[in-house]
Motif scaffolding. Structure first.
Motif, mmCIF file in Angstrom:
data_model
loop_
_atom_site.group_PDB
_atom_site.id
_atom_site.type_symbol
_atom_site.label_atom_id
_atom_site.label_comp_id
_atom_site.label_asym_id
_atom_site.label_seq_id
_atom_site.Cartn_x
_atom_site.Cartn_y
_atom_site.Cartn_z
ATOM 1 N N ALA A 202 6.810 -3.872 -9.809
ATOM 2 C CA ALA A 202 6.425 -3.401 -8.473
ATOM 3 C C ALA A 202 5.092 -4.015 -8.083
ATOM 4 N N PHE A 204 1.990 -3.440 -5.156
ATOM 5 C CA PHE A 204 1.494 -2.396 -4.249
ATOM 6 C C PHE A 204 0.174 -2.840 -3.645
ATOM 7 N N PRO A 255 5.245 0.554 -2.070
ATOM 8 C CA PRO A 255 5.442 -0.399 -3.173
ATOM 9 C C PRO A 255 6.685 -1.254 -2.941
#
Length: 264
Positions: A202, A204, A255
């Motif tokens: 992920a 972010f 995200p």
């Protein structure tokens, strides 16, 4: 994307180009890193699903070269015309409702697409079916429910207003069929689809000029919907846009979860 009058973020709007530019700045480095890790190279046949803008398509075209092929599809290809030259082929296509544009792809990629597609299960089956044996699928989607705030550091009235508008934006998306917790399910869904070697990560972004540009373009694009739904007044929106333009707020995105796997 899927062909639907319910889609909130229409490619025809002027702000859509600003959004695509912001997405490219924010997410292209992550996307390119993953695709390079999957081994893309000369001669590969690639399908870019829901391409929207040209940044990923043009980058893929350089990677596969004249012996390869990049099929770029979307329900609205108006912003892809500049990339429509060999090895790129542009097609109008609804991934949630139509058969794949071809088969035997070495790589299929979709970014910020399936979260908006009501027929996302069918779309995923379609993409897996279009891979050649050993072909790679890379899906990248947001998970707004995992991190729902525009301003995680909600320390003042400007941040509270920003988060209220973000909550309203999420409600509008959900009302139009978006799955706001889709991103976190991608690894499991790829395994259940029969792919091997599934991995995920992920990204972010917490604050950057591109986050501010994305927020400004998005709010301007959906302004009428926010007002009509009673989520905000024109005065609220003007105040929020001025706050964003000031550069004094730390603005985040949801995200971006990337998941990838290989067809047996």
């Amino acid at each position: 994307m899927t062909r639907s009058d319910r889609y909130l973020l229409d490619n025809q709007r002027t702000e859509a180009g600003e959004r695509f530019d912001a997405f490219a700045t924010l997410f292209d480095p992550t996307t390119f890193r993953h695709i390079e890790g999957l081994g893309v190279g000369p001669g590969w046949r690639c399908w870019e699903v829901g391409a929207g803008g040209t940044s990923v398509v043009s980058w893929l075209a350089k990677k596969v070269g004249p012996t390869g092929k990049v099929v770029a599809t979307d329900i609205d290809t108006s912003r892809l015309t500049g990339a429509a030259r060999p090895p790129v082929e542009v097609r109008v296509h609804d991934v949630g409702a139509e058969e794949p544009p071809d088969e035997g792809f070495d790589l299929i990629h979709a970014r910020l697409v399936l979260v908006h597609v009501p027929e996302r299960e069918r779309a995923l089956r379609s993409m897996v079916g279009a891979l050649r044996p050993g072909g790679r699928l890379l899906l990248e989607d947001a998970d707004p429910a995992l991190q729902p705030l525009l301003c995680p550091d909600e320390h003042g009235p400007e941040q509270r207003l920003a988060n209220r508008l973000r909550q309203g934006f999420r409600a509008l998306l959900a009302d139009r069929g978006a799955d706001l917790s889709y991103g976190r399910r991608l690894p499991r869904l790829l395994r259940e689809a029969g792919l091997n070697g599934v991995e995920a990560d992920a990204y972010f972004p917490l604050t950057s000029p591109a986050c501010a540009a994305l927020e400004s373009a998005t709010v301007r694009q959906i302004r009428a919907e926010l007002v009509t739904a009673g989520i905000a007044t024109d005065e609220d929106i003007d105040r929020h846009l001025a706050n964003v333009a000031s550069g004094d707020m730390d603005l985040a995105t949801a995200p971006l979860i990337s998941a990838w796997g290989r067809k047996a």
